[in-house]
Design a protein around this motif. Structure first.
Motif, PDB file in Angstrom:
ATOM      1  N   ILE A 253      31.329  39.747  38.565  1.00  0.00           N
ATOM      2  CA  ILE A 253      32.375  39.340  39.506  1.00  0.00           C
ATOM      3  C   ILE A 253      32.284  40.200  40.759  1.00  0.00           C
ATOM      4  CG2 ILE A 253      34.833  38.961  39.830  1.00  0.00           C
ATOM      5  CD1 ILE A 253      35.124  39.017  36.765  1.00  0.00           C
ATOM      6  N   GLU A 254      31.897  39.591  41.873  1.00  0.00           N
ATOM      7  CA  GLU A 254      31.855  40.317  43.139  1.00  0.00           C
ATOM      8  C   GLU A 254      33.238  40.305  43.779  1.00  0.00           C
ATOM      9  OE1 GLU A 254      28.699  39.295  45.703  1.00  0.00           O
ATOM     10  OE2 GLU A 254      27.134  39.712  44.215  1.00  0.00           O
ATOM     11  N   ALA A 255      33.460  41.270  44.667  1.00  0.00           N
ATOM     12  CA  ALA A 255      34.785  41.424  45.280  1.00  0.00           C
ATOM     13  C   ALA A 255      35.220  40.146  45.987  1.00  0.00           C
ATOM     14  CB  ALA A 255      34.773  42.595  46.258  1.00  0.00           C
ATOM     15  N   GLY A 256      34.290  39.467  46.626  1.00  0.00           N
ATOM     16  CA  GLY A 256      34.627  38.254  47.356  1.00  0.00           C
ATOM     17  C   GLY A 256      35.038  37.100  46.471  1.00  0.00           C
ATOM     18  N   ASP A 257      34.745  37.230  45.169  1.00  0.00           N
ATOM     19  CA  ASP A 257      35.113  36.162  44.228  1.00  0.00           C
ATOM     20  C   ASP A 257      36.495  36.373  43.609  1.00  0.00           C
ATOM     21  OD1 ASP A 257      32.585  35.054  44.612  1.00  0.00           O
ATOM     22  OD2 ASP A 257      31.706  36.248  42.983  1.00  0.00           O
ATOM     23  N   ILE A 258      37.128  37.514  43.908  1.00  0.00           N
ATOM     24  CA  ILE A 258      38.408  37.866  43.291  1.00  0.00           C
ATOM     25  C   ILE A 258      39.560  37.305  44.122  1.00  0.00           C
ATOM     26  CG2 ILE A 258      39.934  39.776  42.685  1.00  0.00           C
ATOM     27  CD1 ILE A 258      37.415  41.430  42.078  1.00  0.00           C
ATOM     28  N   SER A 259      40.509  36.692  43.458  1.00  0.00           N
ATOM     29  CA  SER A 259      41.678  36.142  44.143  1.00  0.00           C
ATOM     30  C   SER A 259      42.934  36.904  43.750  1.00  0.00           C
ATOM     31  CB  SER A 259      41.842  34.658  43.812  1.00  0.00           C
ATOM     32  OG  SER A 259      41.998  34.477  42.409  1.00  0.00           O
ATOM     33  N   ASP A 260      43.924  36.876  44.611  1.00  0.00           N
ATOM     34  CA  ASP A 260      45.172  37.590  44.364  1.00  0.00           C
ATOM     35  C   ASP A 260      45.874  37.012  43.140  1.00  0.00           C
ATOM     36  OD1 ASP A 260      47.098  39.576  45.217  1.00  0.00           O
ATOM     37  OD2 ASP A 260      48.402  37.909  45.775  1.00  0.00           O
ATOM     38  N   GLY A 261      46.256  37.889  42.204  1.00  0.00           N
ATOM     39  CA  GLY A 261      46.930  37.461  40.989  1.00  0.00           C
ATOM     40  C   GLY A 261      46.009  37.059  39.859  1.00  0.00           C
ATOM     41  N   GLN A 262      44.709  37.077  40.096  1.00  0.00           N
ATOM     42  CA  GLN A 262      43.738  36.697  39.061  1.00  0.00           C
ATOM     43  C   GLN A 262      43.748  37.706  37.908  1.00  0.00           C
ATOM     44  OE1 GLN A 262      39.787  36.470  40.649  1.00  0.00           O
ATOM     45  NE2 GLN A 262      38.792  36.137  38.666  1.00  0.00           N
ATOM     46  N   THR A 263      43.545  37.225  36.694  1.00  0.00           N
ATOM     47  CA  THR A 263      43.403  38.105  35.532  1.00  0.00           C
ATOM     48  C   THR A 263      42.102  37.764  34.814  1.00  0.00           C
ATOM     49  OG1 THR A 263      44.618  36.615  34.054  1.00  0.00           O
ATOM     50  CG2 THR A 263      45.891  38.313  35.198  1.00  0.00           C
ATOM     51  N   VAL A 264      41.511  38.777  34.197  1.00  0.00           N
ATOM     52  CA  VAL A 264      40.300  38.570  33.400  1.00  0.00           C
ATOM     53  C   VAL A 264      40.397  39.409  32.137  1.00  0.00           C
ATOM     54  CG1 VAL A 264      38.772  38.017  35.351  1.00  0.00           C
ATOM     55  CG2 VAL A 264      39.059  40.404  34.638  1.00  0.00           C
ATOM     56  N   GLU A 265      39.780  38.931  31.075  1.00  0.00           N
ATOM     57  CA  GLU A 265      39.779  39.662  29.813  1.00  0.00           C
ATOM     58  C   GLU A 265      38.633  40.664  29.783  1.00  0.00           C
ATOM     59  OE1 GLU A 265      39.704  38.858  24.956  1.00  0.00           O
ATOM     60  OE2 GLU A 265      39.569  37.187  26.374  1.00  0.00           O
ATOM     61  N   THR A 266      38.916  41.853  29.258  1.00  0.00           N
ATOM     62  CA  THR A 266      37.913  42.907  29.174  1.00  0.00           C
ATOM     63  C   THR A 266      37.207  42.885  27.825  1.00  0.00           C
ATOM     64  OG1 THR A 266      39.411  44.535  28.216  1.00  0.00           O
ATOM     65  CG2 THR A 266      39.389  44.339  30.626  1.00  0.00           C
ATOM     66  N   LEU A 267      36.148  43.685  27.709  1.00  0.00           N
ATOM     67  CA  LEU A 267      35.472  43.829  26.418  1.00  0.00           C
ATOM     68  C   LEU A 267      36.409  44.400  25.363  1.00  0.00           C
ATOM     69  CD1 LEU A 267      31.882  45.228  27.157  1.00  0.00           C
ATOM     70  CD2 LEU A 267      32.576  42.872  26.678  1.00  0.00           C
ATOM     71  N   GLN A 268      37.385  45.203  25.788  1.00  0.00           N
ATOM     72  CA  GLN A 268      38.345  45.788  24.845  1.00  0.00           C
ATOM     73  C   GLN A 268      39.308  44.740  24.312  1.00  0.00           C
ATOM     74  OE1 GLN A 268      41.811  46.279  25.812  1.00  0.00           O
ATOM     75  NE2 GLN A 268      42.359  47.161  23.827  1.00  0.00           N
ATOM     76  N   GLY A 269      39.519  43.681  25.081  1.00  0.00           N
ATOM     77  CA  GLY A 269      40.407  42.613  24.649  1.00  0.00           C
ATOM     78  C   GLY A 269      41.648  42.466  25.503  1.00  0.00           C
ATOM     79  N   GLY A 270      42.012  43.529  26.208  1.00  0.00           N
ATOM     80  CA  GLY A 270      43.153  43.455  27.120  1.00  0.00           C
ATOM     81  C   GLY A 270      42.773  42.828  28.447  1.00  0.00           C
ATOM     82  N   ASP A 271      43.777  42.522  29.246  1.00  0.00           N
ATOM     83  CA  ASP A 271      43.541  41.879  30.540  1.00  0.00           C
ATOM     84  C   ASP A 271      43.612  42.880  31.684  1.00  0.00           C
ATOM     85  OD1 ASP A 271      43.217  39.409  29.419  1.00  0.00           O
ATOM     86  OD2 ASP A 271      45.260  38.713  29.847  1.00  0.00           O
ATOM     87  N   LEU A 272      42.783  42.617  32.704  1.00  0.00           N
ATOM     88  CA  LEU A 272      42.889  43.294  33.986  1.00  0.00           C
ATOM     89  C   LEU A 272      43.556  42.333  34.962  1.00  0.00           C
ATOM     90  CD1 LEU A 272      39.289  44.815  34.299  1.00  0.00           C
ATOM     91  CD2 LEU A 272      41.365  46.000  33.563  1.00  0.00           C
ATOM     92  N   THR A 273      44.393  42.868  35.849  1.00  0.00           N
ATOM     93  CA  THR A 273      45.084  42.048  36.837  1.00  0.00           C
ATOM     94  C   THR A 273      44.682  42.496  38.234  1.00  0.00           C
ATOM     95  OG1 THR A 273      46.972  41.794  35.342  1.00  0.00           O
ATOM     96  CG2 THR A 273      47.337  41.294  37.668  1.00  0.00           C
ATOM     97  N   PHE A 274      44.332  41.528  39.083  1.00  0.00           N
ATOM     98  CA  PHE A 274      43.843  41.841  40.428  1.00  0.00           C
ATOM     99  C   PHE A 274      44.884  41.485  41.484  1.00  0.00           C
ATOM    100  CE2 PHE A 274      40.061  40.819  37.895  1.00  0.00           C
ATOM    101  CZ  PHE A 274      39.338  41.982  38.061  1.00  0.00           C
ATOM    102  N   SER A 275      44.824  42.226  42.571  1.00  0.00           N
ATOM    103  CA  SER A 275      45.578  41.872  43.770  1.00  0.00           C
ATOM    104  C   SER A 275      44.640  42.020  44.960  1.00  0.00           C
ATOM    105  CB  SER A 275      46.811  42.765  43.934  1.00  0.00           C
ATOM    106  OG  SER A 275      46.440  44.122  44.101  1.00  0.00           O
ATOM    107  N   VAL A 276      44.848  41.176  45.949  1.00  0.00           N
ATOM    108  CA  VAL A 276      44.031  41.212  47.166  1.00  0.00           C
ATOM    109  C   VAL A 276      44.978  41.204  48.352  1.00  0.00           C
ATOM    110  CG1 VAL A 276      42.219  40.101  48.515  1.00  0.00           C
ATOM    111  CG2 VAL A 276      42.188  39.937  46.010  1.00  0.00           C
ATOM    112  N   ASP A 277      44.843  42.212  49.218  1.00  0.00           N
ATOM    113  CA  ASP A 277      45.730  42.326  50.367  1.00  0.00           C
ATOM    114  C   ASP A 277      44.920  42.802  51.566  1.00  0.00           C
ATOM    115  OD1 ASP A 277      47.839  42.574  52.118  1.00  0.00           O
ATOM    116  OD2 ASP A 277      48.632  44.404  51.226  1.00  0.00           O
ATOM    117  N   GLY A 278      44.757  41.909  52.538  1.00  0.00           N
ATOM    118  CA  GLY A 278      44.027  42.277  53.753  1.00  0.00           C
ATOM    119  C   GLY A 278      42.599  42.710  53.502  1.00  0.00           C
ATOM    120  N   GLY A 279      41.952  42.140  52.518  1.00  0.00           N
ATOM    121  CA  GLY A 279      40.574  42.503  52.218  1.00  0.00           C
ATOM    122  C   GLY A 279      40.437  43.633  51.232  1.00  0.00           C
ATOM    123  N   THR A 280      41.541  44.292  50.887  1.00  0.00           N
ATOM    124  CA  THR A 280      41.513  45.372  49.899  1.00  0.00           C
ATOM    125  C   THR A 280      41.765  44.790  48.515  1.00  0.00           C
ATOM    126  OG1 THR A 280      42.305  47.022  51.484  1.00  0.00           O
ATOM    127  CG2 THR A 280      42.570  47.524  49.153  1.00  0.00           C
TER     128      THR A 280
END
Length: 588
Positions: A253-280
């Motif tokens: 997953i490249e940074a440009g493919d990440i959307s605000d509020g997106q979640t993905v499952e990790t190898l551990q089984g828990g979820d990561l939650t993303f935020s995108v604000d002004g390119g950060t």
């Protein structure tokens, strides 16, 4: 008549002249040819171009590369016919990676170096934007052109077209590592050395060298300084849990493919939650500081904190240096397994400095008291975030007593203590850091024992046999003299010690102490009026004075000032005073 007849006389050399001229011409040509041959052999003419290996060896800014080529046994290859094109990292470029780890692994070293070499000669003018070429290592390099410069895999060509007899060399300002695995990339990056060691300790190095693809959110070394890394590495299961929570399997997953509020499952089984604000881009609120580091089996993003949301409440405390005292107390009370349970829990966690304000030795010495105090900091059955708390709200603690909240200007307080760090997420709840220990679940006696400034009072209560009484249901209002108040009342000598003849008798002591207790009611400071009199447990009255917001006790006698009002306990209230009161019906 002519005496002499003129005639042409041929000199013997004349017939040889054409031959001589021809010989001289040939001789001159041979001399010139000899001079040309001398130049080819290193004579007085133009020197021949060095081979690529020789060029690297002779260039002061390529000495690290030259040494690495020799160590990898590639120096002879790059002395060969070629032609080759070499993208040569400068010495400064090698300073950006861990050269020792690179050169200590011969297979990795050869893989990295051959990835910098292309069969055939490519000059800078031959390169077009977006062009790709295959390297000797087997993978491709990608070129880009911008601002008049050439970049290869994003590294800048700083010096182009250094001619060698068997090819061309371009000096670049970075080592090209796109061909190495995620594990090797961490090993070669000085800023990821702690992560690399942890991955090795957890036995995950081979897994992250697999096909992938993987997306790794990689904490830099400084991130591990913020947690107790020794506690993390000491527990293999916890270490594995935390590390695999930083990895997404099955996709790069490249940074440009990440959307605000997106979640993905990790190898551990828990979820990561993303935020995108002004390119950060942020993952679980943590900023991605360097994005899209390409590897052969995925992509790496650098972050400046360790993601601990997969840890339980107990594990989170263990890994947080400023909660070390709380952690030790939880383990001593046998509550660590409980707080590793499903939950959810809301924990108001006192930091280490908070325990400095109470007698932590007395707390941990009494297992029942310790359990009572700790469970009072926990709300079971819900994960209450700071934004969900309203002013005046109450919540029942695991101990059974209520916690009271206030909200003022965005600051949340629990029992009057500010929440300094809110909403630390765990796998089974949420933790809020506070800078005080909540002691409202303790009794009058227990509170005195745990308060350093009331230690003399606590000792005297036990000596007088009143501790069980003041542990009762009450309610009580206790006017509690400080340690200094007792020293002053008993005429302490210059060394701060009480003179033996000043110590009251047992009956006198009981009379004095019970004169400081109002039984049957918990009188808060706001309910006290000027001139009010209240009967004490000793039988005599105490009288209050109120002036300018200051409350005094027996203003016409001791005139004790209430310096610490409204200390709440489970069976009443304590007001700290600066003077010992003398009962009128007794003597000391």
């Amino acid at each position: 008549m002519q005496l002499f007849r003129q005639r042409s006389i041929e000199h013997p050399l004349a017939r040889l002249f054409p031959t001589i001229v021809t010989v001289l011409f040939l001789a001159a040509a041979l001399v010139l040819a000899g001079c040309d041959n001398d130049d080819d052999d290193g004579g007085m003419g133009t020197m021949p171009d060095p081979t690529i290996t020789e060029l690297a060896g002779n260039a002061s800014n390529l000495s690290t590369l030259a040494g690495a080529l020799g160590q990898a046994g590639l120096d002879d290859d790059l002395n060969g016919d070629g032609p080759f094109t070499v993208f040569a990292p400068s010495n400064t470029a090698f300073q950006q990676i861990d050269v020792n780890d690179l050169t200590s692994d011969s297979d990795l070293l050869e893989e990295v170096l051959t990835y910098h070499v292309v069969q055939g000669e490519i000059t800078a003018s031959d390169i077009s934007d977006g062009q790709t070429v295959e390297t000797l290592e087997g993978e491709t390099l990608r070129f880009s052109l911008s601002n008049g410069g050439v970049q290869v895999n994003g590294a800048n060509v700083t010096t182009a077209d250094l001619q060698a007899s068997n090819g061309v060399v371009h000096v670049i300002d970075g080592v090209l590592l796109e061909t190495v695995t995620t594990t090797d990339r961490a090993v070669l990056t000085p800023g990821l050395s702690t992560l690399a060691d942890a991955v090795g300790a957890a036995g995950l190095a081979d897994d992250l060298s697999g096909d992938g693809p993987f997306t790794v959110f990689a904490p830099v070394n400084a991130a591990f300084d913020e947690i107790d890394a020794s506690e993390l590495t000491a527990d293999s299961d916890l270490l594995n849990k935390i590390l695999t929570y930083h990895v997404v399997g099955g996709s790069a997953i490249e940074a440009g493919d990440i959307s605000d509020g997106q979640t993905v499952e990790t190898l551990q089984g828990g979820d990561l939650t993303f935020s995108v604000d002004g390119g950060t881009v942020r993952v679980n609120g943590i900023e991605v500081t360097t994005a899209n580091i390409q590897t052969s089996n995925g992509v790496v993003h650098l972050i400046d904190s360790v993601l601990l949301e997969a840890a339980t409440t107990t594990e989170r405390a263990v890994l947080t240096p400023q909660l070390s005292t709380l952690t030790d107390a939880v383990i001593a009370a046998g509550l660590d397994d409980d707080l590793n349970g499903d939950g959810p829990f809301t924990v108001f966690a006192p930091v280490d400095a908070a325990f400095g304000n109470i007698d932590a030795g007395e707390l941990t010495a009494d297992s029942d008291l310790l359990s009572k105090v700790l469970t009072y900091h926990v709300v079971a059955g819900s994960a209450i975030e700071a934004g969900d708390i309203s002013d005046g709200q109450t919540a029942e603690s695991l101990q059974g007593g209520d916690l009271s909240f206030s909200v003022d200007g965005g600051t949340v307080r629990v029992n009057g203590i500010p929440v300094t760090t809110a909403d630390i997420q765990t796998s089974n709840g949420v933790v809020h850091l506070i800078d005080g220990v909540l002691l409202e679940a303790t009794t009058v006696t227990e509170r005195a024992i745990l308060t350093p400034t009331f230690s003399t009072l606590a000792d005297l209560v036990v000596q007088a046999g009143l501790d069980d009484d003041l542990n009762g249901s009450g309610p009580f209002t206790v006017l509690a003299p400080t340690n200094q108040a007792f020293l002053d009342a008993l005429d302490a000598n210059d060394n701060g010690q009480i003179d033996g003849n000043e110590v009251p008798s047992q009956s006198q002591l009981e009379s004095i102490l019970t004169y400081h207790v109002i039984a049957g009611q918990a009188v808060e400071s706001s309910a006290i009026s000027d001139g009010q009199s209240v009967e004490t447990l000793e039988g005599s009255d105490v009288t209050f004075g109120v002036s300018g917001g200051t409350i005094t006790v027996n203003p016409s006698a001791e005139n004790a000032t209430v310096a610490a009002p409204d200390v709440q306990v489970s069976n009443g209230i304590i007001h700290g005073i600066d003077t010992v009161l003398t009962p009128p019906s007794g003597s000391n």
